[in-house]
Each structure stands twice: as C-alpha cells, then as structure tokens.
Scaffold this motif. Sequence first.
Motif, PDB file in Angstrom:
ATOM      1  N   PHE A  92      17.904  -8.035   6.682  1.00  0.00           N
ATOM      2  CA  PHE A  92      17.048  -6.861   6.859  1.00  0.00           C
ATOM      3  C   PHE A  92      16.073  -6.770   5.685  1.00  0.00           C
ATOM      4  N   LEU A  93      14.787  -6.710   6.003  1.00  0.00           N
ATOM      5  CA  LEU A  93      13.766  -6.458   4.987  1.00  0.00           C
ATOM      6  C   LEU A  93      13.177  -5.079   5.276  1.00  0.00           C
ATOM      7  N   GLU A  94      13.229  -4.219   4.264  1.00  0.00           N
ATOM      8  CA  GLU A  94      12.797  -2.839   4.447  1.00  0.00           C
ATOM      9  C   GLU A  94      11.455  -2.588   3.775  1.00  0.00           C
ATOM     10  N   CYS A  95      10.668  -1.748   4.403  1.00  0.00           N
ATOM     11  CA  CYS A  95       9.365  -1.387   3.860  1.00  0.00           C
ATOM     12  C   CYS A  95       9.138   0.101   4.079  1.00  0.00           C
ATOM     13  N   VAL A  96       8.715   0.780   3.023  1.00  0.00           N
ATOM     14  CA  VAL A  96       8.455   2.215   3.103  1.00  0.00           C
ATOM     15  C   VAL A  96       7.070   2.493   2.537  1.00  0.00           C
ATOM     16  N   GLN A  97       6.308   3.342   3.241  1.00  0.00           N
ATOM     17  CA  GLN A  97       4.989   3.742   2.732  1.00  0.00           C
ATOM     18  C   GLN A  97       4.929   5.261   2.639  1.00  0.00           C
ATOM     19  N   ASP A  98       4.204   5.739   1.625  1.00  0.00           N
ATOM     20  CA  ASP A  98       4.156   7.180   1.381  1.00  0.00           C
ATOM     21  C   ASP A  98       2.780   7.760   1.664  1.00  0.00           C
ATOM     22  N   MET A  99       2.006   7.095   2.493  1.00  0.00           N
ATOM     23  CA  MET A  99       0.623   7.507   2.733  1.00  0.00           C
ATOM     24  C   MET A  99       0.424   8.124   4.117  1.00  0.00           C
ATOM     25  N   ASP A 100       1.518   8.329   4.845  1.00  0.00           N
ATOM     26  CA  ASP A 100       1.436   8.884   6.204  1.00  0.00           C
ATOM     27  C   ASP A 100       0.570   8.011   7.121  1.00  0.00           C
ATOM     28  N   HIS A 101       0.622   6.708   6.910  1.00  0.00           N
ATOM     29  CA  HIS A 101      -0.164   5.777   7.722  1.00  0.00           C
ATOM     30  C   HIS A 101       0.477   5.549   9.073  1.00  0.00           C
ATOM     31  N   GLU A 102      -0.374   5.410  10.083  1.00  0.00           N
ATOM     32  CA  GLU A 102       0.140   5.130  11.420  1.00  0.00           C
ATOM     33  C   GLU A 102       0.543   3.664  11.590  1.00  0.00           C
ATOM     34  N   ASN A 103      -0.257   2.773  11.008  1.00  0.00           N
ATOM     35  CA  ASN A 103      -0.061   1.344  11.246  1.00  0.00           C
ATOM     36  C   ASN A 103       0.769   0.699  10.150  1.00  0.00           C
ATOM     37  N   MET A 104       1.684  -0.139  10.554  1.00  0.00           N
ATOM     38  CA  MET A 104       2.447  -0.931   9.596  1.00  0.00           C
ATOM     39  C   MET A 104       2.562  -2.348  10.114  1.00  0.00           C
ATOM     40  N   PHE A 105       2.567  -3.300   9.178  1.00  0.00           N
ATOM     41  CA  PHE A 105       2.528  -4.721   9.513  1.00  0.00           C
ATOM     42  C   PHE A 105       3.595  -5.474   8.728  1.00  0.00           C
ATOM     43  N   TRP A 106       4.082  -6.562   9.310  1.00  0.00           N
ATOM     44  CA  TRP A 106       4.859  -7.552   8.578  1.00  0.00           C
ATOM     45  C   TRP A 106       4.156  -8.898   8.704  1.00  0.00           C
ATOM     46  N   TYR A 107       3.898  -9.523   7.542  1.00  0.00           N
ATOM     47  CA  TYR A 107       3.319 -10.853   7.479  1.00  0.00           C
ATOM     48  C   TYR A 107       4.271 -11.770   6.724  1.00  0.00           C
ATOM     49  N   ARG A 108       4.138 -13.064   6.984  1.00  0.00           N
ATOM     50  CA  ARG A 108       4.737 -14.027   6.092  1.00  0.00           C
ATOM     51  C   ARG A 108       3.617 -14.886   5.537  1.00  0.00           C
ATOM     52  N   GLN A 109       3.812 -15.312   4.295  1.00  0.00           N
ATOM     53  CA  GLN A 109       2.779 -16.086   3.616  1.00  0.00           C
ATOM     54  C   GLN A 109       3.380 -17.391   3.140  1.00  0.00           C
ATOM     55  N   ASP A 110       2.795 -18.485   3.589  1.00  0.00           N
ATOM     56  CA  ASP A 110       3.251 -19.815   3.221  1.00  0.00           C
ATOM     57  C   ASP A 110       2.074 -20.610   2.687  1.00  0.00           C
ATOM     58  N   PRO A 111       2.329 -21.497   1.736  1.00  0.00           N
ATOM     59  CA  PRO A 111       1.229 -22.277   1.140  1.00  0.00           C
ATOM     60  C   PRO A 111       0.413 -23.008   2.203  1.00  0.00           C
ATOM     61  N   GLY A 112      -0.898 -22.869   2.125  1.00  0.00           N
ATOM     62  CA  GLY A 112      -1.786 -23.553   3.055  1.00  0.00           C
ATOM     63  C   GLY A 112      -1.933 -22.885   4.409  1.00  0.00           C
ATOM     64  N   LEU A 113      -1.109 -21.890   4.681  1.00  0.00           N
ATOM     65  CA  LEU A 113      -1.159 -21.234   5.990  1.00  0.00           C
ATOM     66  C   LEU A 113      -1.645 -19.789   5.918  1.00  0.00           C
ATOM     67  N   GLY A 114      -1.849 -19.280   4.732  1.00  0.00           N
ATOM     68  CA  GLY A 114      -2.325 -17.910   4.595  1.00  0.00           C
ATOM     69  C   GLY A 114      -1.281 -16.899   5.043  1.00  0.00           C
ATOM     70  N   LEU A 115      -1.737 -15.719   5.407  1.00  0.00           N
ATOM     71  CA  LEU A 115      -0.840 -14.678   5.903  1.00  0.00           C
ATOM     72  C   LEU A 115      -0.821 -14.743   7.425  1.00  0.00           C
ATOM     73  N   ARG A 116       0.351 -14.812   7.981  1.00  0.00           N
ATOM     74  CA  ARG A 116       0.479 -14.831   9.435  1.00  0.00           C
ATOM     75  C   ARG A 116       1.233 -13.592   9.886  1.00  0.00           C
ATOM     76  N   LEU A 117       0.687 -12.930  10.900  1.00  0.00           N
ATOM     77  CA  LEU A 117       1.247 -11.667  11.362  1.00  0.00           C
ATOM     78  C   LEU A 117       2.486 -11.918  12.211  1.00  0.00           C
ATOM     79  N   ILE A 118       3.577 -11.263  11.841  1.00  0.00           N
ATOM     80  CA  ILE A 118       4.821 -11.406  12.585  1.00  0.00           C
ATOM     81  C   ILE A 118       4.913 -10.293  13.637  1.00  0.00           C
ATOM     82  N   TYR A 119       4.842  -9.059  13.173  1.00  0.00           N
ATOM     83  CA  TYR A 119       4.886  -7.895  14.055  1.00  0.00           C
ATOM     84  C   TYR A 119       4.007  -6.800  13.477  1.00  0.00           C
ATOM     85  N   PHE A 120       3.611  -5.926  14.342  1.00  0.00           N
ATOM     86  CA  PHE A 120       2.744  -4.816  13.998  1.00  0.00           C
ATOM     87  C   PHE A 120       3.245  -3.572  14.736  1.00  0.00           C
TER      88      PHE A 120
END
Lengths: 111, 115
Positions: B20-48
């Motif tokens: 489990f990877l947890e993420c919390v934001q305190d800005m009351d934002h509607e949108n949240m994203f999970w990316y993974r970042q690997d060398p040479g591949l940049g950030l790739r979107l996993i889920y939104f």
Amino acid sequence: EDKVVQSPLSLVVHEGDTVTLNCSYEVTNFRSLLWYKQEKKAPTFLFMLTSSGIEKKSGRLSSILDKKELFSILNITATQTGDSAVYLCAVGYNAGNMLTFGGGTRLMVKP
Amino acid sequence: DVKVTQSSRYLVKRTGEKVFLECVQDMDHENMFWYRQDPGLGLRLIYFSYDVKMKEKGDIPEGYSVSREKKERFSLILESASTNQTSMYLCASSKGGQGMNTEAFFGQGTRLTVV
C-alpha cells in the motif's frame, strides 16, 4: 496513441550558456502544456501554457507554445549550476484532466 | 504552503507481498494521480481520480489498483508485488473537476524496491 516527446534526452553545458529544450506532443483534445523541474525529489512547477504564441517568463526561464505545430520550447539563459536538473514536459488533454509526461531532458550545467 | 505527502520515502518489499502506498493532500484538490518514474521512460500515469470513489486507468494500470475513499487521500495498491514494479512512485494532485487542467503538485516520491 497519445504521446509527448522531449529532446534532447540530455545536455551538458557550461555556466553562462543558453539552452533550449524541446517538447512535441500528439494528444486528443489538448488542454494545456506544463513544464516542471525535477532535481532530486518531487517535480516543481515552472509554467503552464494554454495559448499559442504567448511567452511565459520567470527570471532566466521562458517558454512558448505553438499549437499549430504541436510543440513547446523552454529556454534558459545565462545558465547556472543550480539549473542542473531533469526538465519535464507534461500535456493535459481530454475532459478528464489527464496529464501525460514526456521522458524528460537531463540538463547538466558545469562551472 | 501546499502539500502532498506520501507515507514512505523508501520501501523494500518481497515478491508476492501486498503493498500500500498512501498519498494525502491538504489543498482540497479534486484530482489526484499516481505515476511511476523509471529511467528513460519519464513519468507514466498508473491511475487517476477526479473525485471521491471515482477512478480512471492511466497508461499502465496492470498490476495496480487504487482507492479514494476520502477527497484528501489516494492510495495505490500493488496486489502482489513483482520485481518489475521496482520504481519511483509519485503522487500528484490538482485543482478542478473534469474539463480543467491546472498545475499538478507532487509528493516527494516513494522509492519502492521489490526483492
């Protein structure tokens, strides 16, 4: 397939040089293009561009978008060693706020 | 000061474990994203997620699931960790509902190693 391509992959310059980083994109329902700087930790926001031809500027950094040719450039003038980082371009598209990133350009500025 | 907080900076897990990877934001934002970042591949979107209990698959959702029970929290779940999921995971959030793109703020990242 939607994609964002950055070039060059990496760049080594000396302090005082001017650099231009490129980002081209091909997405459905383009909304915005964002530039980020990533040093060792989380990417930090630089610019968001939504309109063609309007330059955004912050100190020595500036960026412009061409929605006809589907690209953006990020310019850094009078580079400093603190500019060394990976620069990421992201494109927002579709109604669902999707954000796709390019592979990044690694910039190294030597003293 | 805006803040996106990821629960761990570094994690080492064994193959087959549930992670489990947890993420919390305190800005009351509607949108949240999970990316993974690997060398040479940049950030790739996993889920939104654009709202509580709403989620959309990104470019590489296979092997992952997500949970958004509360607006401020977005969890990424690796049901059965595999070595090819060793990566840097970045959480981000942004303001606005559907149809708007605004600046995304990032967490510090979680470097996950699966052994």
